[in-house]
Design an enzyme around this catalytic site. Structure first.
Site, mmCIF file in Angstrom:
data_model
loop_
_atom_site.group_PDB
_atom_site.id
_atom_site.type_symbol
_atom_site.label_atom_id
_atom_site.label_comp_id
_atom_site.label_asym_id
_atom_site.label_seq_id
_atom_site.Cartn_x
_atom_site.Cartn_y
_atom_site.Cartn_z
ATOM 1 C CB CYS A 108 -0.931 0.010 1.209
ATOM 2 S SG CYS A 108 -2.026 -1.393 1.260
ATOM 3 C CG HIS A 243 -3.166 3.659 2.867
ATOM 4 N ND1 HIS A 243 -3.777 3.386 1.664
ATOM 5 C CD2 HIS A 243 -3.049 2.463 3.504
ATOM 6 C CE1 HIS A 243 -4.010 2.094 1.579
ATOM 7 N NE2 HIS A 243 -3.585 1.512 2.679
ATOM 8 C CG ASN A 273 -6.625 -0.568 1.862
ATOM 9 O OD1 ASN A 273 -5.988 -0.126 0.912
ATOM 10 N ND2 ASN A 273 -6.049 -1.051 2.938
#
Ligand code: UT7
Length: 333
Positions: A108, A243, A273
């Site tokens: 990520c 994020h 996500n």
């Protein structure tokens, strides 16, 4: 470097929490209250390369460039459609480029690693224009019998064109090696000589609370370091792009820095996500909503498997696009 173009590719298929209630022992209420997610986009017939290529073409058009102007294509992805060829090569075909092309894997945090790598190429004079794409289809890595993880993720791709400029004020990346709290094994293959490499559990495995603790403490440290390196305080930052992993992580960071909530946009309720695509997709929405103004300061922060993490401070250079989209739900009302 500075960002001169931005694009995105998102799947058509929306999957709501209520739809997940039909296939899992879960509830809209549980998912929303624990994560902030209401829906996500999931790839169905399309492949990830198509999303990434669409995002790339849009970013090039936004920058007023063609594929032939690009000196390097970089793709941050956890798992492309192929192990090889890499996705970056497939994108060169779509945009009509023959420049070097490589994929980069930092889970990520991949988009921030990509920014750092692109910046190094530009500074070293190895490239004048870089196309950086964050593209992920974590829905294809998830274990859809594991309600603790599959509800979290969504698919998508965001792309930026980076050119020489003074936009990057600081960058701080780090790793706390860990293959226990967030991991997924690669496929063992069928070599007759390979022993003991079969894996019982499909998909990714995560100790959610451990990752949560890592995320809040590391995100705070990374942001403090990036601000210190840029010689700035959080009060000088116009937009904080975190994020989009869990709205509770985002809320905790806001509290720890006492940041005005109107400076911390979020689209996790619609995206889930999306891993390395998370920050460029949020950036795309801010840009298209006309919220970004030239000269504004942005702080970006991401974390993920590795455990990798990072933060950077940058200046925005682009004027808003001519046609704006409504984005009333990016900020708390
Ligand atoms: O990009 C980086 C990737 N990862 C992250 O950022 C993840 C960070 N961690 C998290 O976001 C949170 O830890 C989760 C959202 C994954 C989980 O939330 P939590 O508050 O830590 O819940 P938990 O795992 O402690 O589970 C609490 C309960 C358990 O039931 P019992 O044992 O208390 O009876 C779970 O079985 O909630 C249950 N549960 C669910 N219930 C309904 C877990 N998933 C679900 C679900 N629906 N989808």
């Amino acid at each position: 470097m500075k960002i001169t173009g931005i694009g995105r590719g998102i799947p058509d298929q929306v999957v709501t929490n209520h739809q997940l209630e039909q296939i899992l022992d879960t509830s809209d209420d549980w998912i929303k209250s624990r994560t902030g997610i209401s829906e996500r986009r999931i790839l169905t017939e399309q492949n990830l390369n198509e999303l990434a290529s669409n995002a790339s073409a849009e970013a090039l058009a936004d920058a007023g460039l063609s594929g032939a102007d690009i000196d390097l294509v970089l793709v941050a992805t956890t798992m492309a459609d192929y192990i090889f060829p890499n996705m970056a090569s497939m994108i060169t075909r779509h945009i009509g480029a023959n420049c070097p092309a490589m994929d980069l894997h930092a889970a990520c945090t991949g988009f921030l690693y990509g920014l750092q790598t692109a910046n190094a190429y530009l500074k070293a004079g190895l490239a004048r224009r870089v196309l950086l794409v964050g593209a992920e289809a974590i829905s294809r890595l998830s274990d859809w019998n594991d309600r603790g993880t599959c509800i979290l993720f969504g698919d998508g791709a965001g792309a930026v064109v980076l050119e020489e400029g003074d936009g990057l004020k600081s960058m701080h990346l780090s790793t706390q090696a860990d293959d226990r709290v967030l991991f997924m094994h690669s496929q063992p293959g069928n070599s007759p000589y390979t022993k003991g490499h079969s894996h019982d559990k499909p998909g990714l495995t995560m100790e959610g609370q451990d990752v949560f603790r890592f995320a809040v403490s590391q995100c705070e440290k990374d942001l403090r370091t990036a601000l210190e390196l840029a010689d700035m305080g959080m009060e000088e930052v116009d937009w904080v792009l975190l994020h989009q992993a869990n709205s509770r992580i985002i809320e905790t960071i806001k509290r720890r820095f006492n940041i005005d909530p109107k400076k911390v946009p979020s689209n996790i309720h619609r995206t889930g996500n999306t891993s390395a695509a998370s920050i460029p997709l949020l950036l795309w929405e801010l840009y298209h909503a006309g919220m970004l103004k030239p000269g504004q300061t942005l702080a970006l922060s991401a974390f993920g498997a590795g455990l990798t993490s990072g933060a950077c401070v940058m200046t925005w250079h682009k004027d808003a696009p001519k046609t704006l989209i409504p984005a009333d739900d990016l900020l708390p009302q």
